[in-house]
Scaffold this active site. Structure first.
Site, PDB file in Angstrom:
ATOM      1  N   LYS A  41     -55.707-129.996  32.443  1.00 14.96           N
ATOM      2  CA  LYS A  41     -55.976-128.532  33.464  1.00 14.96           C
ATOM      3  C   LYS A  41     -56.953-128.411  32.364  1.00 14.96           C
ATOM      4  O   LYS A  41     -57.206-129.021  31.093  1.00 14.96           O
ATOM      5  CB  LYS A  41     -55.065-127.968  32.917  1.00 14.96           C
ATOM      6  CG  LYS A  41     -54.075-128.034  31.346  1.00 14.96           C
ATOM      7  CD  LYS A  41     -52.426-127.351  31.561  1.00 14.96           C
ATOM      8  CE  LYS A  41     -52.597-127.750  29.894  1.00 14.96           C
ATOM      9  NZ  LYS A  41     -51.081-127.199  29.680  1.00 14.96           N
ATOM     10  N   ARG A 135     -41.376-117.920  29.177  1.00 11.77           N
ATOM     11  CA  ARG A 135     -42.793-118.338  30.479  1.00 11.77           C
ATOM     12  C   ARG A 135     -42.765-118.410  31.209  1.00 11.77           C
ATOM     13  O   ARG A 135     -42.752-117.392  31.694  1.00 11.77           O
ATOM     14  CB  ARG A 135     -43.615-119.415  29.166  1.00 11.77           C
ATOM     15  CG  ARG A 135     -45.159-119.271  29.713  1.00 11.77           C
ATOM     16  CD  ARG A 135     -45.888-120.615  28.887  1.00 11.77           C
ATOM     17  NE  ARG A 135     -45.984-121.818  29.622  1.00 11.77           N
ATOM     18  CZ  ARG A 135     -46.178-122.568  29.244  1.00 11.77           C
ATOM     19  NH1 ARG A 135     -47.613-122.525  28.684  1.00 11.77           N
ATOM     20  NH2 ARG A 135     -45.913-123.615  29.233  1.00 11.77           N
ATOM     21  N   HIS A 165     -40.448-126.857  29.611  1.00 14.12           N
ATOM     22  CA  HIS A 165     -41.159-127.186  28.845  1.00 14.12           C
ATOM     23  C   HIS A 165     -41.325-126.723  27.340  1.00 14.12           C
ATOM     24  O   HIS A 165     -40.419-125.919  26.975  1.00 14.12           O
ATOM     25  CB  HIS A 165     -42.828-125.864  28.904  1.00 14.12           C
ATOM     26  CG  HIS A 165     -44.241-126.645  28.453  1.00 14.12           C
ATOM     27  ND1 HIS A 165     -44.044-127.864  28.304  1.00 14.12           N
ATOM     28  CD2 HIS A 165     -44.626-126.258  27.511  1.00 14.12           C
ATOM     29  CE1 HIS A 165     -45.096-127.703  27.394  1.00 14.12           C
ATOM     30  NE2 HIS A 165     -45.749-126.648  26.798  1.00 14.12           N
ATOM     31  N   ARG A 221     -45.342-135.969  30.844  1.00 17.72           N
ATOM     32  CA  ARG A 221     -46.589-134.617  31.110  1.00 17.72           C
ATOM     33  C   ARG A 221     -47.860-135.277  29.970  1.00 17.72           C
ATOM     34  O   ARG A 221     -47.334-134.451  29.019  1.00 17.72           O
ATOM     35  CB  ARG A 221     -46.469-133.374  31.225  1.00 17.72           C
ATOM     36  CG  ARG A 221     -45.361-132.952  32.437  1.00 17.72           C
ATOM     37  CD  ARG A 221     -44.965-131.742  32.996  1.00 17.72           C
ATOM     38  NE  ARG A 221     -44.823-131.070  31.878  1.00 17.72           N
ATOM     39  CZ  ARG A 221     -43.533-130.631  31.371  1.00 17.72           C
ATOM     40  NH1 ARG A 221     -43.298-131.350  32.426  1.00 17.72           N
ATOM     41  NH2 ARG A 221     -42.891-129.777  30.998  1.00 17.72           N
ATOM     42  N   TYR A 265     -77.201-114.077   9.132  1.00 14.83           N
ATOM     43  CA  TYR A 265     -76.895-113.068   9.015  1.00 14.83           C
ATOM     44  C   TYR A 265     -75.772-112.443   7.658  1.00 14.83           C
ATOM     45  O   TYR A 265     -74.991-112.714   7.305  1.00 14.83           O
ATOM     46  CB  TYR A 265     -75.641-112.647  10.549  1.00 14.83           C
ATOM     47  CG  TYR A 265     -76.376-112.788  11.667  1.00 14.83           C
ATOM     48  CD1 TYR A 265     -77.398-111.860  11.494  1.00 14.83           C
ATOM     49  CD2 TYR A 265     -76.600-113.866  12.696  1.00 14.83           C
ATOM     50  CE1 TYR A 265     -78.722-111.909  12.933  1.00 14.83           C
ATOM     51  CE2 TYR A 265     -77.362-113.701  14.138  1.00 14.83           C
ATOM     52  CZ  TYR A 265     -77.662-112.744  13.919  1.00 14.83           C
ATOM     53  OH  TYR A 265     -79.280-112.522  15.312  1.00 14.83           O
ATOM     54  N   CYS A 312     -74.543-118.670  13.529  1.00 11.86           N
ATOM     55  CA  CYS A 312     -75.456-117.446  14.827  1.00 11.86           C
ATOM     56  C   CYS A 312     -74.359-118.156  15.955  1.00 11.86           C
ATOM     57  O   CYS A 312     -74.339-118.806  16.291  1.00 11.86           O
ATOM     58  CB  CYS A 312     -76.793-117.455  14.566  1.00 11.86           C
ATOM     59  SG  CYS A 312     -77.116-117.527  12.944  1.00 11.86           S
ATOM     60  N   MET A 313     -74.712-117.024  17.144  1.00 10.26           N
ATOM     61  CA  MET A 313     -75.053-117.011  18.446  1.00 10.26           C
ATOM     62  C   MET A 313     -75.167-118.476  19.035  1.00 10.26           C
ATOM     63  O   MET A 313     -74.468-119.878  19.615  1.00 10.26           O
ATOM     64  CB  MET A 313     -75.360-116.077  19.522  1.00 10.26           C
ATOM     65  CG  MET A 313     -74.970-116.136  20.682  1.00 10.26           C
ATOM     66  SD  MET A 313     -75.965-115.416  21.543  1.00 10.26           S
ATOM     67  CE  MET A 313     -74.710-113.498  21.832  1.00 10.26           C
ATOM     68  N   ASP A 314     -77.029-119.319  18.908  1.00  7.60           N
ATOM     69  CA  ASP A 314     -76.991-120.272  19.352  1.00  7.60           C
ATOM     70  C   ASP A 314     -76.993-121.547  17.907  1.00  7.60           C
ATOM     71  O   ASP A 314     -78.098-122.299  18.017  1.00  7.60           O
ATOM     72  CB  ASP A 314     -78.366-120.201  20.181  1.00  7.60           C
ATOM     73  CG  ASP A 314     -78.459-118.998  20.967  1.00  7.60           C
ATOM     74  OD1 ASP A 314     -77.275-118.697  21.333  1.00  7.60           O
ATOM     75  OD2 ASP A 314     -78.907-118.164  20.927  1.00  7.60           O
TER      76      ASP A 314
HETATM   77  C1  LIG Z   1     -49.982-127.907  28.518  1.00  6.27           C
HETATM   78  C2  LIG Z   1     -49.281-128.321  29.492  1.00  6.27           C
HETATM   79  C3  LIG Z   1     -48.612-129.977  29.103  1.00  6.27           C
HETATM   80  C4  LIG Z   1     -49.544-130.584  28.040  1.00  6.27           C
HETATM   81  O1  LIG Z   1     -48.629-130.650  27.078  1.00  6.27           O
HETATM   82  P1  LIG Z   1     -50.039-131.280  25.571  1.00  6.27           P
HETATM   83  O2  LIG Z   1     -48.873-130.692  24.151  1.00  6.27           O
HETATM   84  O3  LIG Z   1     -50.972-131.331  25.468  1.00  6.27           O
HETATM   85  O4  LIG Z   1     -49.121-133.281  25.856  1.00  6.27           O
HETATM   86  C5  LIG Z   1     -47.036-130.431  29.656  1.00  6.27           C
HETATM   87  N1  LIG Z   1     -46.956-129.256  30.264  1.00  6.27           N
HETATM   88  C6  LIG Z   1     -46.791-128.254  31.194  1.00  6.27           C
HETATM   89  C7  LIG Z   1     -45.670-127.802  31.433  1.00  6.27           C
HETATM   90  C8  LIG Z   1     -47.822-127.843  29.912  1.00  6.27           C
HETATM   91  O5  LIG Z   1     -48.524-126.365  30.099  1.00  6.27           O
END
Ligand SMILES: *Cc1c(COP(=O)(O)O)cnc(C)c1O
Length: 372
Positions: A41, A135, A165, A221, A265, A312-314
């Site tokens: 993601k 969540r 999760h 995951r 700045y 700074c920005m850049d």
């Molecule tokens: C982002 C995410 C993960 C991965 O988590 P990590 O800590 O980066 O391994 C796994 N499951 C869900 C639902 C997530 O949103």
């Protein structure tokens, strides 16, 4: 090293060989019958999801997770093979895309399942189960209701799994370990109730979870550790896992300043001696965090050069007084290692009170990703 010509202002180098090494080192730390879903993601945590998935496809990875339908479609359009699970919300208006692109959607709630059913969705999906994070997911505390909901939609959708999760699997304090075990226990109880459905994918482990709570035949995951970063500063990663991203820039200008002169700045830095200051053309618009003002450092010529004045920005200014002979055009490592010194995303994050995840995701689009 790399052949493509790119704007040598501020760029990120991604070592796909290291990514592969991270994947292998992580899988070797798991039981041999484990399965890994690579979490890509947010453009693979800023590393570039298409390139990352192409590499992972090559080494046999056949399951990916993303956060939304656009991310999933991008992968399919670039011909990425295997399953793709959307971990987050997809507006039901896109239900036909899910089917067209062969994508598995997470079901966030019973209400969401109803809405998908109302638009005629019959595709692949998995129920998210809430075991304590609050969540998304159906509430595991009411296991009877969970079971009823899953069974109800099992006949309407191509339901191939459930997942939860863990929200503190990266912490080894006594209370957090207890909390995590409770989460796993609640999920296990539901999995047990549904065992006759033979759901193919029942999973609850993130990077940290896989390291500390792997079950039998675990499905992980795998996100942050794939990229070589730690879920929490306190964690130890299996040996061989290293960050695969290095952020570079160059010295665009050098100057000497005298005691009493200010830099940047807000005049937040004043020279106390004769100093040599290098300007580096990377700033907060590139994702170089402003909290690093008078706080971070870069690596140049094998030395650490502190950021002086505000980001700074850049651009940023760094103190190279003690960095030996520096010339304009010299490469600067903003994040990574020069072999001796290191300032990786985790170290940068710890310094400013955030997490490595946010640092790598925050490197902006105008910073080209170069693959080595
Ligand atoms: C982002 C995410 C993960 C991965 O988590 P990590 O800590 O980066 O391994 C796994 N499951 C869900 C639902 C997530 O949103």
């Amino acid at each position: 090293m790399y052949s493509s010509s790119h704007l040598k202002r501020s760029w990120v180098e991604i070592d796909l060989t290291q990514l592969e090494a991270n994947y292998n080192a992580y899988s070797q730390a798991l039981p041999s019958d484990s399965k890994i879903i690579c979490v890509v993601k947010a453009d693979a945590y800023g590393h570039g999801s298409v390139k990352v998935c192409q590499k992972l496809n090559k080494i046999g990875v056949d399951y990916f997770a993303v956060s939304n339908i656009e991310e999933a479609k991008e992968l399919r359009k670039k011909n990425i093979k295997g399953d793709i699970l959307i971990l987050g919300y997809t507006p039901v208006e896109y239900a036909s895309d899910l089917v067209e692109y062969d994508i598995t959607q997470s079901i966030l709630s019973e209400e969401y399942a109803e809405a998908l059913m109302d638009v005629g969705f019959e595709g692949k999906c998995q129920f998210a189960v809430d075991t304590g994070m609050n969540r998304i997911g159906i509430n595991a505390d009411d296991i009877d209701s969970c079971e009823k909901i899953v069974r109800k939609f099992y006949s309407h959708f191509e339901l191939n799994g459930i997942f939860t999760h863990l929200c503190v699997s990266d912490s080894n304090t006594e209370e957090n370990v207890r909390f995590t075990k409770e989460q796993i226990c609640k999920f296990g109880a539901l999995t047990e109730r549904l065992s006759d459905l033979s759901l193919k994918y029942c999973h609850f482990l993130n990077s940290a979870g896989g390291l500390f709570y792997a079950n039998k035949k675990p499905i992980v995951r795998l996100g942050i550790a794939l990229y070589g970063l730690k879920p929490d500063y306190s964690n130890c990663l299996p040996s061989g896992i290293c960050p695969c991203m290095t952020w570079k820039s160059i010295v665009s200008m050098l100057k000497e300043v005298k005691p009493g002169e200010y830099i940047g700045y807000g005049r937040t830095f004043s020279a106390t001696e004769n100093m040599i200051i290098a300007t580096v053309p990377t700033g907060y618009a590139d994702g170089y965090r402003r909290e690093l003002s008078n706080n971070g450092y870069v690596l140049v010529n094998g030395k650490k050069a502190p950021v002086v004045g505000r980001v700074c920005m850049d651009q940023i200014m760094v103190d190279v007084t003690n960095a030996g002979k520096i010339c304009t055009g010299d490469e600067v490592i903003l994040m990574g290692t020069d072999g001796v010194n290191s300032f990786n995303a985790d170290e940068m994050a710890e310094r400013i009170g955030t997490i490595g995840y946010e640092i790598v995701c925050g490197i902006s689009k105008r910073v080209p990703r170069i693959y080595i």
